[in-house]
Enzyme design. Structure first.
Site, PDB file in Angstrom:
ATOM      1  NE  ARG A 157      77.319  45.479  42.021  1.00 25.50           N
ATOM      2  CZ  ARG A 157      77.675  44.867  40.898  1.00 25.50           C
ATOM      3  NH1 ARG A 157      78.879  44.362  40.795  1.00 25.50           N
ATOM      4  NH2 ARG A 157      76.858  44.783  39.878  1.00 25.50           N
ATOM      5  CB  ILE A 158      72.689  48.988  46.231  1.00 26.58           C
ATOM      6  CG1 ILE A 158      73.428  49.477  44.968  1.00 26.58           C
ATOM      7  CG2 ILE A 158      72.100  50.178  46.993  1.00 26.58           C
ATOM      8  CD1 ILE A 158      72.527  50.112  43.904  1.00 26.58           C
ATOM      9  CB  THR A 239      67.276  53.791  47.114  1.00 26.07           C
ATOM     10  OG1 THR A 239      67.598  52.465  47.547  1.00 26.07           O
ATOM     11  CG2 THR A 239      67.314  54.740  48.293  1.00 26.07           C
ATOM     12  NE  ARG A 241      64.935  52.107  37.719  1.00 29.16           N
ATOM     13  CZ  ARG A 241      66.122  52.651  38.030  1.00 29.16           C
ATOM     14  NH1 ARG A 241      66.309  53.211  39.219  1.00 29.16           N
ATOM     15  NH2 ARG A 241      67.103  52.657  37.152  1.00 29.16           N
ATOM     16  CD  GLU A 270      61.997  58.536  39.072  1.00 33.03           C
ATOM     17  OE1 GLU A 270      62.972  58.971  38.427  1.00 33.03           O
ATOM     18  OE2 GLU A 270      62.098  57.696  39.979  1.00 33.03           O
ATOM     19  CG  HIS A 288      66.008  58.799  40.455  1.00 31.43           C
ATOM     20  ND1 HIS A 288      65.299  58.050  39.550  1.00 31.43           N
ATOM     21  CD2 HIS A 288      67.101  58.041  40.743  1.00 31.43           C
ATOM     22  CE1 HIS A 288      65.918  56.909  39.303  1.00 31.43           C
ATOM     23  NE2 HIS A 288      67.015  56.880  40.015  1.00 31.43           N
ATOM     24  N   GLY A 290      69.869  59.098  44.162  1.00 35.85           N
ATOM     25  CA  GLY A 290      70.699  57.960  44.591  1.00 35.85           C
ATOM     26  C   GLY A 290      72.160  58.043  44.184  1.00 35.85           C
TER      27      GLY A 290
HETATM   28  C1  DGY Z   1      70.476  53.900  38.049  1.00 33.63           C
HETATM   29  O1  DGY Z   1      71.675  53.962  37.746  1.00 33.63           O
HETATM   30  O2  DGY Z   1      69.757  52.992  37.683  1.00 33.63           O
HETATM   31  C2  DGY Z   1      69.943  54.957  38.936  1.00 33.63           C
HETATM   32  O3  DGY Z   1      68.610  54.833  39.209  1.00 33.63           O
HETATM   33  C3  DGY Z   1      70.278  56.318  38.401  1.00 33.63           C
HETATM   34  O4  DGY Z   1      71.219  56.745  39.307  1.00 33.63           O
END
Ligand code: DGY
Length: 322
Positions: A157-158, A239, A241, A270, A288, A290
């Protein structure tokens, strides 16, 4: 289940915390201090539902014998910080929050891509430091985006939302590597080319954007060899991991100029940021962010709440992972 005991490990948006308080016997974390491993392990014995985030490590030791918690309702879509196998083995259900952070995360991928291509972080640092000597034709020249190939690693999706922005907003060409080809209608819309080999994609793309989930299967996917295969002068955007990328190798490639730039929103451990990156001008480093817009963070909380509510009412869990 009568008013189950729910532990929320970090501050959530106020609207969601209020909605949780109206429905459940909920313990909130007003100070927002991250809980230690021993506190998380204790919580497994004291609550019916645990609501963690990506900043909590819910490993097998924390899950332990899993005597009380029956649901881990994660606030976030990624769940590589949870040992889902260990939870499953103890009969603990696990849910996440897919779908609601797609646009926000795609926006950040584009933010990083634009910032890296147009040297925005470097330019802002120069200006704020009082080092800017004025406009000149050769000053801080970056890369255009039109007709450049955006290579997406993973095409969920992203990634698709990122590709739409890149193609329709900036005229980029879309290529992707994934386990399978995407819906033909979407492929046609994006004029997206499928690469069955990651290595061929890396050799082809001007910008590589990572969109695979974290976890053992993708750890170090972009290692020194993969980085060496990337096109000279290309860019890496992450964006997804941090553990997907070998950051020493990345810093080295940026330092040598093999890569023109990178944009990172995530890191292996992190909130530590690999030291080797901090001194480099050609990498954009975000903390982080996103999913960090108000609408998305509320939607994520409401989705986690919906999972807790379904669990309490004995209904199927909308976003069950395990
Ligand atoms: C997630 O939802 O996995 C993101 O990395 C945090 O926004």
């Amino acid at each position: 289940m009568e008013r189950p005991k729910v532990l929320v490990t970090r501050r959530w948006p106020a609207e969601v915390e209020q909605a949780l308080q109206e429905r459940f016997d909920v313990a909130l974390n007003a100070s927002d201090r991250p809980l230690g491993q021993a506190e998380l392990a204790r919580a497994m014995d004291e609550y019916d539902v645990l609501c963690p985030t990506v900043s909590d490590r819910i490993d097998a030791a924390v899950i332990g014998e899993g005597t009380r918690v029956r649901l881990i309702a994660n606030y976030g879509v990624g769940f590589d910080h949870i040992d889902v196998g260990a939870a499953k083995a103890k009969g603990i259900a696990v849910t996440n929050t897919p779908g609601v952070l797609t646009d926000a995360t795609a926006d950040i991928a584009l933010t990083l891509l634009l910032m890296a291509a147009r040297r925005a972080g470097e330019g802002e640092r120069e200006l704020r430091d009082g080092r800017w000597s004025g406009w000149r034709p050769t000053h801080m020249v970056g890369s255009a985006l039109r007709d450049k190939v955006l290579g997406l690693v993973g095409m969920g999706r992203i990634a698709i939302a990122t590709a739409r922005r890149a193609k329709h907003g900036f005229g980029m060409r879309i290529a992707y590597y994934g386990r399978r080809e995407i819906d033909p209608a979407v492929a046609t819309e994006l004029e997206a080319e499928f690469f069955p080999s990651l290595h061929t994609l890396l050799r082809t793309a001007d910008f590589v954007s990572l969109h695979v989930p974290g976890g053992a299967a993708t750890a170090n996917l972009i290692d020194a060899k993969a980085i060496a295969e990337m096109k000279p002068g290309s860019y890496l955007i992450n964006t997804a991991r941090g553990l997907i990328v070998d950051h020493e190798a990345l810093a080295d490639a940026l330092d040598r100029g093999q890569l023109a730039g990178a944009g990172l929103d995530v890191y292996p451990h992190e909130p530590e940021v690999p030291e080797a990156l901090l001194g480099l001008e050609n990498v954009v480093l975000l903390p982080h962010l996103g999913s960090a817009n108000a609408e998305t963070r509320i939607a994520m909380g409401m989705k986690a709440l919906a999972n807790v509510e379904a669990f309490v009412n004995g209904n199927p869990l909308p976003d069950r992972i395990a």
